[in-house]
Design a protein around this motif. Structure first.
Motif, mmCIF file in Angstrom:
data_model
loop_
_atom_site.group_PDB
_atom_site.id
_atom_site.type_symbol
_atom_site.label_atom_id
_atom_site.label_comp_id
_atom_site.label_asym_id
_atom_site.label_seq_id
_atom_site.Cartn_x
_atom_site.Cartn_y
_atom_site.Cartn_z
ATOM 1 N N GLU A 67 -19.706 79.139 -24.702
ATOM 2 C CA GLU A 67 -19.868 79.578 -26.087
ATOM 3 C C GLU A 67 -19.514 81.049 -26.253
ATOM 4 O O GLU A 67 -18.935 81.437 -27.274
ATOM 5 C CB GLU A 67 -21.295 79.296 -26.553
ATOM 6 C CG GLU A 67 -21.565 77.808 -26.732
ATOM 7 C CD GLU A 67 -23.020 77.475 -27.018
ATOM 8 O OE1 GLU A 67 -23.897 78.363 -26.853
ATOM 9 O OE2 GLU A 67 -23.279 76.319 -27.399
ATOM 10 N N ASN A 68 -19.837 81.878 -25.258
ATOM 11 C CA ASN A 68 -19.498 83.304 -25.321
ATOM 12 C C ASN A 68 -17.991 83.540 -25.313
ATOM 13 O O ASN A 68 -17.523 84.580 -25.758
ATOM 14 C CB ASN A 68 -20.135 84.070 -24.164
ATOM 15 C CG ASN A 68 -21.623 84.270 -24.356
ATOM 16 O OD1 ASN A 68 -22.168 84.085 -25.434
ATOM 17 N ND2 ASN A 68 -22.304 84.619 -23.270
ATOM 18 N N MET A 69 -17.231 82.566 -24.812
ATOM 19 C CA MET A 69 -15.768 82.668 -24.813
ATOM 20 C C MET A 69 -15.174 82.125 -26.113
ATOM 21 O O MET A 69 -13.966 82.087 -26.278
ATOM 22 C CB MET A 69 -15.183 81.912 -23.620
ATOM 23 C CG MET A 69 -15.488 82.567 -22.291
ATOM 24 S SD MET A 69 -14.715 81.679 -20.922
ATOM 25 C CE MET A 69 -12.988 82.079 -21.192
ATOM 26 N N GLY A 70 -16.033 81.684 -27.022
ATOM 27 C CA GLY A 70 -15.568 81.202 -28.309
ATOM 28 C C GLY A 70 -15.179 79.735 -28.325
ATOM 29 O O GLY A 70 -14.495 79.278 -29.236
ATOM 30 N N SER A 71 -15.615 78.987 -27.332
ATOM 31 C CA SER A 71 -15.307 77.568 -27.289
ATOM 32 C C SER A 71 -16.597 76.768 -27.405
ATOM 33 O O SER A 71 -17.680 77.338 -27.542
ATOM 34 C CB SER A 71 -14.584 77.220 -25.981
ATOM 35 O OG SER A 71 -14.109 75.892 -26.031
ATOM 36 N N GLU A 72 -16.465 75.458 -27.368
ATOM 37 C CA GLU A 72 -17.622 74.580 -27.501
ATOM 38 C C GLU A 72 -17.760 73.681 -26.288
ATOM 39 O O GLU A 72 -16.773 73.290 -25.678
ATOM 40 C CB GLU A 72 -17.475 73.693 -28.739
ATOM 41 C CG GLU A 72 -17.474 74.443 -30.036
ATOM 42 C CD GLU A 72 -17.323 73.517 -31.227
ATOM 43 O OE1 GLU A 72 -17.472 72.291 -31.065
ATOM 44 O OE2 GLU A 72 -17.050 74.024 -32.314
ATOM 45 N N VAL A 73 -18.993 73.360 -25.976
ATOM 46 C CA VAL A 73 -19.282 72.368 -24.952
ATOM 47 C C VAL A 73 -19.325 71.021 -25.643
ATOM 48 O O VAL A 73 -20.033 70.844 -26.634
ATOM 49 C CB VAL A 73 -20.620 72.677 -24.248
ATOM 50 C CG1 VAL A 73 -21.055 71.536 -23.362
ATOM 51 C CG2 VAL A 73 -20.495 73.967 -23.454
ATOM 52 N N TYR A 74 -18.533 70.094 -25.151
ATOM 53 C CA TYR A 74 -18.494 68.751 -25.728
ATOM 54 C C TYR A 74 -19.783 67.997 -25.423
ATOM 55 O O TYR A 74 -20.332 67.315 -26.272
ATOM 56 C CB TYR A 74 -17.278 68.004 -25.186
ATOM 57 C CG TYR A 74 -17.155 66.591 -25.688
ATOM 58 C CD1 TYR A 74 -16.785 66.332 -26.998
ATOM 59 C CD2 TYR A 74 -17.418 65.516 -24.855
ATOM 60 C CE1 TYR A 74 -16.679 65.036 -27.467
ATOM 61 C CE2 TYR A 74 -17.316 64.212 -25.312
ATOM 62 C CZ TYR A 74 -16.946 63.985 -26.613
ATOM 63 O OH TYR A 74 -16.852 62.693 -27.074
ATOM 64 N N SER A 75 -20.268 68.159 -24.193
ATOM 65 C CA SER A 75 -21.467 67.442 -23.787
ATOM 66 C C SER A 75 -22.087 68.141 -22.587
ATOM 67 O O SER A 75 -21.381 68.745 -21.782
ATOM 68 C CB SER A 75 -21.093 66.005 -23.413
ATOM 69 O OG SER A 75 -22.227 65.274 -23.036
#
Length: 100
Positions: A67-75
């Motif tokens: 999240e800190n890299m600006g992305s999302e965890v899918y699961s």
């Protein structure tokens, strides 16, 4: 899997994000990196094992890193006291099974 009480997994999009997650997971607590799996269309899962508290801390750290890299965890998931038969599935994740 007998010496481990839990599994921790994160799935996200792209090798860069999964490497960042795996690095954060391994640095955050006493877990062992089992391996990774390219799931489909760029989604990659990373798997660690250790005691329940360590896996929870590792998954939280991995999610935060992505999240800190600006992305999302899918699961993401922590499985406490996994059934011994899950090793039949997790064995394919193992870095030990990769050809050198």
């Amino acid at each position: 899997m007998s010496k481990y009480n839990a599994l921790g997994l994160i799935e996200t999009f792209g090798i860069v994000f999964v490497l960042e997650a795996a690095d954060a997971m391994c640095k955050s607590s006493d877990v062992e990196l089992v391996g990774f799996e390219n799931v489909a269309s760029g989604y990659i899962s990373v798997l660690v094992q250790g005691d329940v508290g360590a896996c929870k801390a590792a998954v939280e750290a991995g999610v935060k890193a992505v999240e800190n890299m600006g992305s999302e965890v899918y699961s993401s998931v922590v499985i406490a006291s996994p059934h011994q038969d899950l090793e039949k599935i997790t064995a394919r994740y193992s870095l030990e099974n990769l050809n050198p």
